[in-house]
Design an enzyme around this catalytic site. Structure first.
Site, PDB file in Angstrom:
ATOM      1  N   ASP A  17      74.920  15.033  37.521  1.00  0.00           N
ATOM      2  CA  ASP A  17      73.481  14.881  37.235  1.00  0.00           C
ATOM      3  C   ASP A  17      72.682  16.030  37.868  1.00  0.00           C
ATOM      4  OD1 ASP A  17      73.968  14.017  39.881  1.00  0.00           O
ATOM      5  OD2 ASP A  17      72.232  12.673  39.866  1.00  0.00           O
ATOM      6  N   ASP A  22      74.865  19.404  42.571  1.00  0.00           N
ATOM      7  CA  ASP A  22      75.779  19.288  41.427  1.00  0.00           C
ATOM      8  C   ASP A  22      75.972  20.672  40.808  1.00  0.00           C
ATOM      9  OD1 ASP A  22      75.650  16.077  40.514  1.00  0.00           O
ATOM     10  OD2 ASP A  22      73.813  16.824  41.412  1.00  0.00           O
ATOM     11  N   ASN A  47      69.516  12.479  39.292  1.00  0.00           N
ATOM     12  CA  ASN A  47      68.506  13.220  40.069  1.00  0.00           C
ATOM     13  C   ASN A  47      67.234  13.441  39.269  1.00  0.00           C
ATOM     14  OD1 ASN A  47      69.769  13.733  42.610  1.00  0.00           O
ATOM     15  ND2 ASN A  47      71.150  15.153  41.577  1.00  0.00           N
ATOM     16  N   THR A 131      79.825  13.387  40.479  1.00  0.00           N
ATOM     17  CA  THR A 131      78.891  13.761  41.548  1.00  0.00           C
ATOM     18  C   THR A 131      77.504  13.171  41.287  1.00  0.00           C
ATOM     19  OG1 THR A 131      78.422  15.859  40.421  1.00  0.00           O
ATOM     20  CG2 THR A 131      80.109  15.917  42.140  1.00  0.00           C
ATOM     21  N   PHE A 172      72.356   7.596  47.536  1.00  0.00           N
ATOM     22  CA  PHE A 172      71.702   7.763  46.228  1.00  0.00           C
ATOM     23  C   PHE A 172      72.583   7.387  45.026  1.00  0.00           C
ATOM     24  CE2 PHE A 172      70.627  10.309  42.497  1.00  0.00           C
ATOM     25  CZ  PHE A 172      69.250  10.164  42.392  1.00  0.00           C
ATOM     26  N   ASN A 173      73.786   7.957  44.926  1.00  0.00           N
ATOM     27  CA  ASN A 173      74.605   7.722  43.718  1.00  0.00           C
ATOM     28  C   ASN A 173      75.033   6.265  43.599  1.00  0.00           C
ATOM     29  OD1 ASN A 173      74.419  10.408  42.982  1.00  0.00           O
ATOM     30  ND2 ASN A 173      76.302  10.985  44.051  1.00  0.00           N
ATOM     31  N   HIS A 246      75.856  18.278  49.315  1.00  0.00           N
ATOM     32  CA  HIS A 246      76.773  17.139  49.147  1.00  0.00           C
ATOM     33  C   HIS A 246      77.892  17.405  48.119  1.00  0.00           C
ATOM     34  CE1 HIS A 246      73.776  14.407  51.051  1.00  0.00           C
ATOM     35  NE2 HIS A 246      72.877  15.025  50.301  1.00  0.00           N
ATOM     36  N   ASP A 247      77.480  17.645  46.866  1.00  0.00           N
ATOM     37  CA  ASP A 247      78.432  17.564  45.746  1.00  0.00           C
ATOM     38  C   ASP A 247      79.543  18.624  45.752  1.00  0.00           C
ATOM     39  OD1 ASP A 247      77.047  15.363  44.928  1.00  0.00           O
ATOM     40  OD2 ASP A 247      75.856  16.419  43.427  1.00  0.00           O
TER      41      ASP A 247
HETATM   42  C1  BDR Z   1      73.749  12.618  46.139  1.00  0.00           C
HETATM   43  O1  BDR Z   1      72.486  12.298  45.580  1.00  0.00           O
HETATM   44  C2  BDR Z   1      71.998  13.347  44.813  1.00  0.00           C
HETATM   45  O2  BDR Z   1      70.663  13.577  45.106  1.00  0.00           O
HETATM   46  C3  BDR Z   1      72.883  14.542  45.094  1.00  0.00           C
HETATM   47  O3  BDR Z   1      73.024  15.324  43.923  1.00  0.00           O
HETATM   48  C4  BDR Z   1      74.175  13.939  45.543  1.00  0.00           C
HETATM   49  O4  BDR Z   1      75.039  13.704  44.458  1.00  0.00           O
HETATM   50  C5  BDR Z   1      73.620  12.613  47.642  1.00  0.00           C
HETATM   51  O5  BDR Z   1      73.236  11.358  48.092  1.00  0.00           O
HETATM   52 CA    CA Z   2      74.598  14.625  42.282  1.00  0.00          CA
END
Ligand code: BDR
Ligand code: CA
Length: 318
Positions: A17, A22, A47, A131, A172-173, A246-247
């Protein structure tokens, strides 16, 4: 029928996303043909809304010199609930970049149909690299559960051992589609959960941004610009030394798993308590790991991860 295990480069589907991290994960995977044979990029709302995610994915593939990459539009919304979360990637999802509107096409087939077909048709097992929210993958598993035997593993960014980044409980995910996450973690598949406990150690410091800029190619410059543009959110909220990347941990884990300290764990996803929706409860205790359902990295070599990031971004020539 079960297909053979993939040898390198492993066949992967990048389910994402974008979102600036990502985007960097995609750039790294594309720059690593010895590790990844990318069958396709599947987009999911996360996102930013799905339409924008699909624009962003195409902009990034064009930036990487891969206008031929098949990109599919997937699920707009979570399976059941419609949670709201703050967007830390800016209005476009790729704030900080100055990329032209994409020219490459979006495939007509739905992402979930593609995931099912690609796993069925590919001669070896396929690794899924989500991701974003897990909606597309969960849908594929519900539509065609028989694909499970041809999935090598799922290596995802999401969840956490300790606290969340949206609510105190949820990352978040997971928060965006807790029910989809529940389906993945109860699927019986090999799942690796790269959560906030490791990703928060991968913050892009000014020194690392400078190294990225010094590569002096467009993918590296755009990456550094995105990370710098959005870094205040993480620094302010989580006290990190820069924007958290993160991703990219997903491709980097697959390239060099020894950079991560990982243990088997029992992971539960909360889909019941309104205040904890999407929270991951992780136990490493022997009492629970006899029916472990995930591999959970709990520590990481931060410098080692950045070294790979710089080396792979350094492969771009323009
Ligand atoms: C995740 O949330 C999104 O904002 C980032 O792309 C990542 O996948 C981190 O919590
Ligand atoms: Ca992401």
């Amino acid at each position: 029928m079960k297909k053979p295990t993939a040898t390198l480069p492993r066949a992967v589907i990048m389910d994402c996303d974008p979102g600036n991290d990502d985007a960097i994960a995609l750039l790294l995977a594309i720059a690593s043909p010895e590790d990844f044979n990318i069958l396709g990029v599947t987009c999911v709302g996360g996102n930013v809304p799905l339409e924008q995610v699909c624009i962003n994915a195409r902009q990034i593939c064009e930036l990487a010199g891969r206008p031929d990459m098949p990109i599919y539009s997937g699920c707009t919304k979570a399976l059941i609930q419609e949670p709201k979360a703050d967007n830390s990637h800016g209005f476009s999802g790729l704030d900080g970049t100055n990329l032209p509107a994409p020219k490459m096409p979006l495939q007509e087939e739905h992402a979930v149909t593609f995931i099912v077909k690609a796993i069925k048709n590919h001669p070896t097992k396929v690794t899924l690299c989500p991701t974003g929210p897990l909606t597309n993958i969960a849908m594929a598993l519900r539509i065609a559960p028989e694909i499970k035997e041809n999935i090598e593993e799922i290596v995802l960014m999401g969840g956490s051992i300790t606290s969340g980044n949206i609510t105190a409980a949820a990352e978040f995910n997971m928060y965006l589609d807790p029910h989809a996450a529940f389906i993945i973690f109860t699927s019986g598949l090999k799942v690796t959960m790269l959560g906030l406990d490791v990703t928060h150690k991968i913050a892009a410091s000014p020194k690392q941004l400078a190294k990225m800029r010094a590569l002096n190619n467009n993918p590296a410059l755009q990456s550094a610009n995105m990370l710098e543009k959005t870094q205040d959110f993480d620094m302010h909220n989580f006290g990190t030394s820069g924007r958290v990347v993160h991703d990219p941990c997903v491709p980097i884990y697959l390239i060099k798993p020894e950079l991560f300290k990982t243990k088997k764990a029992k992971v539960l996803v909360d889909i019941f308590h309104p205040d904890h929706m999407g929270g991951t409860i992780v136990s490493f205790h022997k009492k629970h790991t006899k029916d472990a359902n995930a591999y959970v990295p709990y520590d990481v070599d931060h410098e080692g991860v950045f070294d790979i990031m710089i080396e792979r971004l350094g492969r771009y020539t323009k």
